[in-house]
Write an enzyme that holds these catalytic residues in place. Structure first.
Site, short mmCIF file in Angstrom:
data_model
loop_
_atom_site.label_atom_id
_atom_site.label_comp_id
_atom_site.label_asym_id
_atom_site.label_seq_id
_atom_site.Cartn_x
_atom_site.Cartn_y
_atom_site.Cartn_z
N ASN A 9 0.88 -1.18 0.00
CA ASN A 9 0.00 0.00 0.00
C ASN A 9 0.91 1.22 0.00
OD1 ASN A 9 -1.87 2.02 0.44
ND2 ASN A 9 -2.23 1.49 2.58
N LYS A 11 0.21 4.33 -0.26
CA LYS A 11 -0.35 5.54 0.37
C LYS A 11 -0.11 6.75 -0.54
CE LYS A 11 0.03 3.33 4.83
NZ LYS A 11 0.23 3.46 6.28
N HIS A 95 -9.41 1.51 5.20
CA HIS A 95 -8.13 1.69 5.89
C HIS A 95 -8.33 2.69 7.04
CE1 HIS A 95 -3.94 2.70 6.67
NE2 HIS A 95 -3.62 1.59 6.03
N GLU A 167 -5.41 -4.65 10.60
CA GLU A 167 -4.36 -3.66 10.84
C GLU A 167 -4.61 -2.95 12.17
OE1 GLU A 167 -2.26 -2.09 7.01
OE2 GLU A 167 -4.10 -1.00 7.34
N GLY A 173 2.76 2.32 10.87
CA GLY A 173 3.72 3.41 10.72
C GLY A 173 4.38 3.85 12.01
#
Length: 251
Positions: A9, A11, A95, A167, A173
């Site tokens: 992903n 982003k 997400h 997730e 992150g």
């Protein structure tokens, strides 16, 4: 037998030129898709060149979001119908960044899942709890509620084809990763929820990814767990060598 699926992903990273460079660096080195499915989900502005560059390779393509309407006065949105016309395989929905920054609701995500299926694009549906929810030991209740809402009205056949990505928000992150056992516990809960909502066959067919600081150093341990069928990978998917290490974790 569920085919493992590793999806990057990107982003809000990578321009079209970087996208082509990335695909050219990885496309001859991807695993056999019957062993591991390799996916890159890119920003909408990169999708055309991503698809073109990936033609003839084992790299599957994904969008990072789509709207639940196919056309109309919806400035800035992405049409699931056009994704299909472009040949895009997957689309991430729900997400935590979309839920948090753009206030997307469980109802929105359910409508998007239905729209994607209606237009021949496979959803990757994200779910996961905050640190506050986990510290209150309510992570299972939270994620089960998200799954029930996201799958509402979908058929068993549809659910067996989609991908669910667990997730935990506190691991995205942050450099913090759920332990492999924590990730497995939640992925198992998701599979049991699908079984309760549908049947055992559907639960055995649905692929469940773990996402949250997945990297080459921890991918093998995560993928050794029986209910983890893949990874939804952020930062580690931006570098070709890192992405190749992830998708070739079986070597």
């Amino acid at each position: 037998m569920r085919t493992p699926i590793i999806a990057g992903n990107w982003k809000l990273h990578m321009n079209p030129e970087q996208t082509v460079e990335f695909v050219n660096a990885v496309k001859g080195k991807l695993p056999d898709p019957s062993k591991v499915e390799s996916v890159i989900a890119a920003p909408a502005v990169d999708l055309y060149v991503l698809k073109k560059a990936a033609e003839g390779s084992d790299l599957h393509t994904g969008a990072e979001n789509a709207y639940f309407e196919v056309e109309g006065a919806f400035t800035g949105e992405t049409s699931p119908k056009v994704l299909n016309e472009m040949g895009i395989d997957y689309c991430i929905i729900g997400h935590s960044e979309r839920r948090g920054y753009f206030h997307e609701t469980d109802e929105d995500i359910n409508k998007k899942a239905k729209a994607l299926f209606a237009n021949g694009v496979t959803p990757i549906i994200c779910c996961g709890e905050s640190l506050e929810t986990r510290e209150a030991n309510k992570q299972e209740d939270w994620v089960v509620a998200q799954i029930k809402a996201a799958l509402d009205g979908l058929t068993a056949e549809q659910v067996s084809k989609l991908v669910i990505a667990y997730e935990p928000i506190w691991a995205i992150g942050t450099g913090k990763t759920a332990s492999a056992d924590q990730a497995e516990e939640m992925c198992k809960t998701i599979r049991e929820t699908v079984k309760d909502l549908y049947n055992e066959e559907t639960a055995e067919n649905v692929r469940i990814q773990y996402g949250g600081s997945v990297k080459p150093a921890n991918v093998k341990e995560l993928m050794s767990k029986p209910d983890i069928d893949g990874g939804l990978v952020g930062g580690a998917s931006l570098d070709p060598e890192s992405f190749l290490a992830l998708v070739n974790y079986q070597d």
